[in-house]
Write an enzyme that holds these catalytic residues in place. Structure first.
Site, PDB file in Angstrom:
ATOM      1  N   HIS A 247      13.406  -2.281  -1.221  1.00 60.38           N
ATOM      2  CA  HIS A 247      13.111  -2.543  -2.545  1.00 60.38           C
ATOM      3  C   HIS A 247      13.808  -3.445  -3.400  1.00 60.38           C
ATOM      4  CE1 HIS A 247      10.979  -1.373  -6.310  1.00 60.38           C
ATOM      5  NE2 HIS A 247      12.267  -1.054  -6.735  1.00 60.38           N
TER       6      HIS A 247
ATOM      7  N   ASN B 188      11.606   1.086   4.235  1.00 60.88           N
ATOM      8  CA  ASN B 188      11.124   0.275   3.159  1.00 60.88           C
ATOM      9  C   ASN B 188      12.288  -0.644   2.692  1.00 60.88           C
ATOM     10  OD1 ASN B 188       9.188  -0.594   1.262  1.00 60.88           O
ATOM     11  ND2 ASN B 188       9.872   0.467  -0.251  1.00 60.88           N
TER      12      ASN B 188
ATOM     13  N   GLU C 128      18.364  -9.224   0.521  1.00 59.00           N
ATOM     14  CA  GLU C 128      17.372  -8.537   1.489  1.00 59.00           C
ATOM     15  C   GLU C 128      17.495  -8.749   2.675  1.00 59.00           C
ATOM     16  OE1 GLU C 128      13.201  -7.799  -0.268  1.00 59.00           O
ATOM     17  OE2 GLU C 128      14.251  -8.293  -2.167  1.00 59.00           O
TER      18      GLU C 128
ATOM     19  N   ARG D 109       0.729  -1.072   0.216  1.00 58.22           N
ATOM     20  CA  ARG D 109      -0.106   0.197  -0.245  1.00 58.22           C
ATOM     21  C   ARG D 109       1.049   1.131  -0.109  1.00 58.22           C
ATOM     22  NH1 ARG D 109      -4.458  -0.973  -1.840  1.00 58.22           N
ATOM     23  NH2 ARG D 109      -5.260   1.038  -0.768  1.00 58.22           N
ATOM     24  N   ILE D 110       0.413   2.286  -0.677  1.00 64.94           N
ATOM     25  CA  ILE D 110       1.197   3.513  -0.740  1.00 64.94           C
ATOM     26  C   ILE D 110       0.721   4.439   0.837  1.00 64.94           C
ATOM     27  CG2 ILE D 110       1.594   5.726  -1.926  1.00 64.94           C
ATOM     28  CD1 ILE D 110       1.241   4.116  -4.391  1.00 64.94           C
ATOM     29  N   LEU D 111       1.608   4.970   1.308  1.00 66.92           N
ATOM     30  CA  LEU D 111       1.242   5.532   2.568  1.00 66.92           C
ATOM     31  C   LEU D 111       0.927   6.945   2.207  1.00 66.92           C
ATOM     32  CD1 LEU D 111       4.386   4.535   4.882  1.00 66.92           C
ATOM     33  CD2 LEU D 111       2.109   3.506   4.713  1.00 66.92           C
TER      34      LEU D 111
HETATM   35  C1  GRF Z   1      10.520  -8.159  -1.354  1.00 63.23           C
HETATM   36  O1  GRF Z   1      11.028  -8.434  -2.500  1.00 63.23           O
HETATM   37  C2  GRF Z   1      10.545  -6.703  -1.144  1.00 63.23           C
HETATM   38  O2  GRF Z   1      11.804  -6.276  -1.484  1.00 63.23           O
HETATM   39  C3  GRF Z   1       9.525  -6.118  -1.655  1.00 63.23           C
HETATM   40  O3  GRF Z   1       8.250  -7.212  -1.791  1.00 63.23           O
HETATM   41  C4  GRF Z   1       8.857  -8.372  -1.407  1.00 63.23           C
HETATM   42  C5  GRF Z   1       8.451  -8.820  -0.206  1.00 63.23           C
HETATM   43  O4  GRF Z   1       8.838 -10.177   0.077  1.00 63.23           O
HETATM   44  N1  GRF Z   1       8.957  -4.848  -1.172  1.00 63.23           N
HETATM   45  P1  GRF Z   1       8.716 -10.904   1.295  1.00 63.23           P
HETATM   46  O5  GRF Z   1       7.138 -10.713   1.674  1.00 63.23           O
HETATM   47  O6  GRF Z   1       9.465 -10.402   2.739  1.00 63.23           O
HETATM   48  O7  GRF Z   1       8.889 -12.324   1.418  1.00 63.23           O
END
Ligand code: GRF
Length: 220
Positions: free
Chosen positions: A112, A110, A177, A94-96
């Site tokens: 990405h 966040n 990530e 969702r966009i805040l």
């Molecule tokens: C990740 O690739 C994140 O960068 C993006 O959405 C995905 C979420 O993955 N915003 P998860 O739900 O943490 O497995």
């Protein structure tokens, strides 16, 4: 001295980033505690992860609210009632609103799955593959009023190979990530992040060495 940073985590889906944060907290690598997880999706696997680890979670379905503002106000109320100091968006789709951003100024992170500012928005692995980049990666940043535009805290770079598809690239990026999000949160917890306009300085960061990457390798 206060020991743990209070986190509120916003999710919509699988929650592998949430899982990595939970694991790092449980392993003592992250001086934080998750006070509340909020999902806008009642079917999100993230909720099962919370049950598995006895992490408090609540569903707030955006479709139950007349406006984005009403929905965000409910999120703000929940986060405040749990004394949340840092909001973690972990696959929150969702966009805040401005009101939410104003309620937690530079206190929303966040992640990405691209090297911002390249490839913001959705379907980013496809965007990266179609463009033919040799590297992609992921970015942890503070949220601001734009989509994937806020001040960057840390990025990880992964190579893109000729035989890649979206799935392979997404998995390679996701592994990073899981590493960088917790580091960014830990640096915040230690008070080491200083936002100066668009830039985020990490106090005590050693710098200066040549960290160039090449893909294909220069030796190829
Ligand atoms: C990740 O690739 C994140 O960068 C993006 O959405 C995905 C979420 O993955 N915003 P998860 O739900 O943490 O497995």
């Amino acid at each position: 001295m206060k020991d743990k940073l209070n986190l509120g985590v916003l999710v919509s889906g699988g929650g592998s980033n949430l899982q990595a944060i939970i694991d790092n907290i449980e392993a003592g690598r992250l001086d934080a505690r998750i006070r509340i997880v909020i999902s806008n999706n009642a079917d999100a696997f993230s909720l099962q992860r919370c049950r598995n680890h006895k992490v408090a979670a609540i569903v707030v379905d955006h479709r139950d609210y007349a406006s984005r503002e009403d929905f965000d106000q409910r999120l703000i109320d929940i986060l405040r009632s749990h004394d949340v100091e840092l909001v973690i968006m972990a696959g929150f789709m969702r966009i805040l609103t401005e009101a939410f951003l104003a309620a937690f100024p530079m206190r929303i992170m966040n992640i990405h799955p691209a090297l911002l500012p390249a490839f913001p928005g959705l379907h980013v692995q496809k965007q990266a593959l179609d463009y033919g980049v040799r590297f992609s990666g992921c970015t942890v940043h503070f949220a601001d009023g734009g989509v994937d535009t806020g001040p960057i805290i840390i990025q990880a770079v992964v190579p893109v190979f000729d035989e890649d598809n979206e799935e392979l690239l997404a998995a390679r990026i996701l592994r990073e990530e899981h590493r960088i999000y917790s580091r960014a949160i830990q640096w915040y917890a230690e008070g080491r992040l200083e936002v100066r306009g668009r830039k985020v300085a990490l106090k005590g960061c050693p710098g200066g060495e040549d960290r160039a990457l090449h893909n294909p390798p220069l030796s190829a």
